[in-house]
Design a protein around this motif. Structure first.
Motif, PDB file in Angstrom:
ATOM      1  N   PHE A  23       7.544 -48.095   5.915  1.00 21.77           N
ATOM      2  CA  PHE A  23       8.551 -49.281   6.175  1.00 21.77           C
ATOM      3  C   PHE A  23       8.010 -49.337   7.395  1.00 21.77           C
ATOM      4  CE2 PHE A  23      11.065 -45.288   3.423  1.00 21.77           C
ATOM      5  CZ  PHE A  23      11.432 -46.614   2.590  1.00 21.77           C
ATOM      6  N   PRO A  24       8.385 -50.776   7.822  1.00 22.85           N
ATOM      7  CA  PRO A  24       8.594 -51.406   8.468  1.00 22.85           C
ATOM      8  C   PRO A  24       9.201 -50.853   9.895  1.00 22.85           C
ATOM      9  CG  PRO A  24       9.924 -53.589   7.366  1.00 22.85           C
ATOM     10  CD  PRO A  24      10.102 -51.560   6.455  1.00 22.85           C
ATOM     11  N   ASP A  25       8.716 -51.468  11.883  1.00 27.14           N
ATOM     12  CA  ASP A  25       9.423 -50.451  12.187  1.00 27.14           C
ATOM     13  C   ASP A  25      10.396 -50.907  12.335  1.00 27.14           C
ATOM     14  OD1 ASP A  25       6.570 -49.421  13.062  1.00 27.14           O
ATOM     15  OD2 ASP A  25       6.166 -50.846  14.382  1.00 27.14           O
ATOM     16  N   LYS A  26      11.110 -52.188  12.655  1.00 31.41           N
ATOM     17  CA  LYS A  26      12.328 -53.010  12.432  1.00 31.41           C
ATOM     18  C   LYS A  26      12.724 -54.082  11.292  1.00 31.41           C
ATOM     19  CE  LYS A  26      12.336 -52.592  17.710  1.00 31.41           C
ATOM     20  NZ  LYS A  26      12.918 -53.215  18.811  1.00 31.41           N
ATOM     21  N   PRO A  27      13.577 -53.705  10.700  1.00 31.49           N
ATOM     22  CA  PRO A  27      14.719 -53.175  11.364  1.00 31.49           C
ATOM     23  C   PRO A  27      15.151 -52.070  10.806  1.00 31.49           C
ATOM     24  CG  PRO A  27      15.198 -54.335   8.868  1.00 31.49           C
ATOM     25  CD  PRO A  27      13.698 -55.533   9.448  1.00 31.49           C
ATOM     26  N   PRO A  28      15.926 -51.336  11.523  1.00 31.64           N
ATOM     27  CA  PRO A  28      16.226 -50.012  10.646  1.00 31.64           C
ATOM     28  C   PRO A  28      16.408 -49.861   9.350  1.00 31.64           C
ATOM     29  CG  PRO A  28      17.801 -50.070  12.973  1.00 31.64           C
ATOM     30  CD  PRO A  28      17.171 -51.705  12.447  1.00 31.64           C
ATOM     31  N   VAL A  29      15.655 -48.986   8.347  1.00 33.88           N
ATOM     32  CA  VAL A  29      16.252 -48.455   7.513  1.00 33.88           C
ATOM     33  C   VAL A  29      17.055 -48.524   6.737  1.00 33.88           C
ATOM     34  CG1 VAL A  29      15.781 -46.707   5.943  1.00 33.88           C
ATOM     35  CG2 VAL A  29      14.551 -46.831   7.258  1.00 33.88           C
ATOM     36  N   LEU A  30      18.487 -47.916   7.606  1.00 32.57           N
ATOM     37  CA  LEU A  30      19.668 -48.054   7.605  1.00 32.57           C
ATOM     38  C   LEU A  30      20.289 -49.688   7.395  1.00 32.57           C
ATOM     39  CD1 LEU A  30      22.634 -47.737   6.846  1.00 32.57           C
ATOM     40  CD2 LEU A  30      22.793 -47.437   9.328  1.00 32.57           C
ATOM     41  N   VAL A  31      19.436 -50.809   8.260  1.00 29.67           N
ATOM     42  CA  VAL A  31      20.327 -52.446   7.864  1.00 29.67           C
ATOM     43  C   VAL A  31      19.152 -52.459   6.277  1.00 29.67           C
ATOM     44  CG1 VAL A  31      19.367 -54.258   8.898  1.00 29.67           C
ATOM     45  CG2 VAL A  31      20.300 -52.583  10.089  1.00 29.67           C
ATOM     46  N   ILE A  32      17.903 -51.955   6.401  1.00 27.25           N
ATOM     47  CA  ILE A  32      17.247 -52.864   5.285  1.00 27.25           C
ATOM     48  C   ILE A  32      17.774 -52.876   3.793  1.00 27.25           C
ATOM     49  CG2 ILE A  32      15.143 -52.123   3.879  1.00 27.25           C
ATOM     50  CD1 ILE A  32      14.008 -52.231   6.275  1.00 27.25           C
ATOM     51  N   VAL A  33      18.280 -50.875   3.731  1.00 27.38           N
ATOM     52  CA  VAL A  33      18.909 -50.729   2.652  1.00 27.38           C
ATOM     53  C   VAL A  33      20.569 -50.958   1.849  1.00 27.38           C
ATOM     54  CG1 VAL A  33      19.124 -48.853   1.276  1.00 27.38           C
ATOM     55  CG2 VAL A  33      17.573 -48.286   2.547  1.00 27.38           C
ATOM     56  N   THR A  34      21.075 -51.358   2.910  1.00 24.36           N
ATOM     57  CA  THR A  34      22.242 -52.071   3.527  1.00 24.36           C
ATOM     58  C   THR A  34      22.412 -53.178   2.753  1.00 24.36           C
ATOM     59  OG1 THR A  34      23.558 -49.769   5.074  1.00 24.36           O
ATOM     60  CG2 THR A  34      24.946 -52.066   4.165  1.00 24.36           C
ATOM     61  N   LEU A  35      22.045 -53.729   3.267  1.00 27.63           N
ATOM     62  CA  LEU A  35      21.813 -55.257   3.169  1.00 27.63           C
ATOM     63  C   LEU A  35      20.765 -56.047   1.736  1.00 27.63           C
ATOM     64  CD1 LEU A  35      19.838 -56.966   6.442  1.00 27.63           C
ATOM     65  CD2 LEU A  35      22.013 -57.532   5.594  1.00 27.63           C
ATOM     66  N   ILE A  36      20.265 -54.551   1.540  1.00 24.54           N
ATOM     67  CA  ILE A  36      19.269 -55.229  -0.344  1.00 24.54           C
ATOM     68  C   ILE A  36      20.697 -54.982  -1.024  1.00 24.54           C
ATOM     69  CG2 ILE A  36      17.973 -54.130  -1.922  1.00 24.54           C
ATOM     70  CD1 ILE A  36      15.847 -53.892   0.484  1.00 24.54           C
ATOM     71  N   GLN A  37      21.222 -53.456  -1.167  1.00 22.72           N
ATOM     72  CA  GLN A  37      22.417 -53.321  -1.968  1.00 22.72           C
ATOM     73  C   GLN A  37      23.316 -53.759  -2.200  1.00 22.72           C
ATOM     74  OE1 GLN A  37      22.060 -50.405  -4.212  1.00 22.72           O
ATOM     75  NE2 GLN A  37      19.537 -50.072  -3.528  1.00 22.72           N
ATOM     76  N   THR A  38      24.114 -54.670  -0.806  1.00 22.68           N
ATOM     77  CA  THR A  38      24.856 -55.529  -0.537  1.00 22.68           C
ATOM     78  C   THR A  38      24.260 -56.441  -1.303  1.00 22.68           C
ATOM     79  OG1 THR A  38      25.909 -54.273   1.362  1.00 22.68           O
ATOM     80  CG2 THR A  38      26.095 -57.033   0.663  1.00 22.68           C
ATOM     81  N   ALA A  39      23.433 -57.027  -1.325  1.00 24.17           N
ATOM     82  CA  ALA A  39      22.906 -58.403  -1.551  1.00 24.17           C
ATOM     83  C   ALA A  39      22.941 -58.203  -3.291  1.00 24.17           C
ATOM     84  CB  ALA A  39      21.629 -59.036  -1.546  1.00 24.17           C
ATOM     85  N   VAL A  40      22.504 -57.232  -3.926  1.00 23.84           N
ATOM     86  CA  VAL A  40      22.904 -57.276  -5.303  1.00 23.84           C
ATOM     87  C   VAL A  40      23.426 -56.938  -5.844  1.00 23.84           C
ATOM     88  CG1 VAL A  40      21.793 -55.298  -6.872  1.00 23.84           C
ATOM     89  CG2 VAL A  40      20.044 -55.740  -5.144  1.00 23.84           C
ATOM     90  N   LEU A  41      24.354 -56.273  -4.861  1.00 25.48           N
ATOM     91  CA  LEU A  41      26.207 -55.278  -5.923  1.00 25.48           C
ATOM     92  C   LEU A  41      26.306 -57.135  -5.655  1.00 25.48           C
ATOM     93  CD1 LEU A  41      29.026 -54.395  -6.308  1.00 25.48           C
ATOM     94  CD2 LEU A  41      28.833 -53.755  -3.680  1.00 25.48           C
ATOM     95  N   VAL A  42      26.404 -58.189  -4.614  1.00 29.32           N
ATOM     96  CA  VAL A  42      27.507 -59.455  -4.580  1.00 29.32           C
ATOM     97  C   VAL A  42      26.681 -60.538  -6.207  1.00 29.32           C
ATOM     98  CG1 VAL A  42      27.723 -61.594  -3.574  1.00 29.32           C
ATOM     99  CG2 VAL A  42      27.625 -59.579  -2.162  1.00 29.32           C
ATOM    100  N   ILE A  43      25.237 -60.415  -6.082  1.00 27.02           N
ATOM    101  CA  ILE A  43      24.820 -61.017  -7.558  1.00 27.02           C
ATOM    102  C   ILE A  43      24.990 -60.769  -8.824  1.00 27.02           C
ATOM    103  CG2 ILE A  43      22.589 -61.775  -8.368  1.00 27.02           C
ATOM    104  CD1 ILE A  43      21.683 -61.649  -4.615  1.00 27.02           C
ATOM    105  N   GLY A  44      25.046 -59.435  -8.832  1.00 25.13           N
ATOM    106  CA  GLY A  44      25.548 -58.734 -10.132  1.00 25.13           C
ATOM    107  C   GLY A  44      26.544 -59.033 -10.358  1.00 25.13           C
ATOM    108  N   LEU A  45      28.038 -58.953  -9.156  1.00 26.17           N
ATOM    109  CA  LEU A  45      29.375 -59.310  -9.113  1.00 26.17           C
ATOM    110  C   LEU A  45      29.931 -60.747 -10.382  1.00 26.17           C
ATOM    111  CD1 LEU A  45      31.693 -58.400  -9.724  1.00 26.17           C
ATOM    112  CD2 LEU A  45      31.732 -58.784  -7.024  1.00 26.17           C
ATOM    113  N   ALA A  46      28.587 -62.114  -9.126  1.00 29.63           N
ATOM    114  CA  ALA A  46      29.120 -63.009  -9.447  1.00 29.63           C
ATOM    115  C   ALA A  46      28.577 -63.485 -10.956  1.00 29.63           C
ATOM    116  CB  ALA A  46      27.797 -63.951  -8.302  1.00 29.63           C
TER     117      ALA A  46
END
Length: 223
Positions: A23-46
Motif C-alpha cells: 500500500f502507498p504511504d498516502k493517502p490513508p487506506v480508509l480514503v483509498i478503499v472508500t473512493l474506489i468502492q464509491t466510484a464502483v457503486l456510482v458507475i454500476g448504478l449509472a
C-alpha cells in the motif's frame, strides 16, 4: 522480479517480513478503499439505469414494470434494499483488513503470517507462502479459487434478486463477471499482480447487478 515473475524482489527483515507494504504511504487506506468502492457503486448504478431505461427492449421494460409492481405489492422492496446493505457493509470489513495488512506489511498473496513454535521457534522467521515454481503457482491458484468463493455468495444473492425483474440483463452481467473470474485466476497463477487481469469488466458487471437491485428497491418502496 523473481526468476519466474511470481513476485517482485522485496527487502525483508530478519524474520522474512517485507520492509515496505504494498500500500502507498498516502493517502490513508480508509480514503483509498472508500473512493474506489464509491466510484464502483456510482458507475454500476449509472450503467444499470442506462440499461433499464434506454437499452432494454420495450417488452422487457413492460415485464419489469409488472414484476416491480408485484415486488411492491408484497412489500419486498426491503428485501432488495437488504441485499445492498449486506453487500455494501462488507466495505468496512475490507478497510479493517487492508489497514491491518498495511501495518503488518504482509503483502499478497500471503493471507497469514505463521510463527514457528517451540524452544527454538523464536530464532526462526515467520512462515509465509511459497511463491516460486509450481508450488507458488499452486498457492496463487488456490487464492484465486478462494477469491471466487469470497465474492460468490453476495453476488449470487443480488443476481437472483435482480433476475426477477431483469433476467436477460442480469444474465449478461453475471456472464461477464464469470468470465472475468476465469481471466483473473489465469493471471493470478502467474503472479500476484496478474490477478487484476480481466477484473475491471467483472467488477463493473457485478456493480451493475447491484445497481439493478437498488433500482428495484427504490421503485418498489416509492410506488
Amino acid at each position: 522480479m523473481s526468476a519466474n515473475g511470481s513476485r517482485p524482489v522485496e527487502e525483508v527483515d530478519a524474520k522474512g517480513i517485507p520492509l515496505k507494504s504494498s500500500f502507498p504511504d498516502k493517502p490513508p487506506v480508509l480514503v483509498i478503499v472508500t473512493l474506489i468502492q464509491t466510484a464502483v457503486l456510482v458507475i454500476g448504478l449509472a450503467i444499470a439505469y442506462v440499461v433499464v431505461t434506454f437499452v432494454s427492449s420495450e417488452s422487457s421494460k413492460s415485464a419489469a414494470d409488472a414484476k416491480l409492481d408485484l415486488i411492491s405489492s408484497y412489500d419486498l422492496g426491503w428485501l432488495y434494499l437488504g441485499t445492498f446493505v449486506v453487500k455494501y457493509l462488507q466495505v468496512p470489513i475490507v478497510i479493517i483488513l487492508a489497514e491491518a495488512r498495511k501495518a503488518s506489511k504482509v503483502n499478497l498473496p500471503d493471507q497469514h503470517a505463521y510463527k514457528v513454535m517451540g524452544a527454538e521457534g523464536s530464532k526462526l522467521g515467520y512462515v509465509l507462502m511459497e511463491v516460486e515454481g509450481d508450488l507458488g503457482k499452486f498457492n496463487r491458484a488456490q487464492r484465486a479459487w478462494q477469491n471466487y468463493h469470497e465474492q460468490f455468495p453476495t453476488l449470487m444473492l443480488q443476481y437472483v434478486a435482480a433476475s426477477f425483474a431483469w433476467p436477460l440483463e442480469s444474465f449478461v452481467c453475471v456472464s461477464i463477471w464469470s468470465v472475468s473470474c476465469v481471466l483473473s485466476a489465469s493471471g493470478y497463477v502467474e503472479s500476484a499482480s496478474g490477478r487484476m487481469k480481466g477484473r475491471l469488466p467483472g467488477g463493473f458487471a457485478a456493480a451493475t447487478i447491484q445497481g439493478f437491485t437498488l433500482i428495484a428497491a427504490y421503485r418498489a418502496l416509492t410506488a
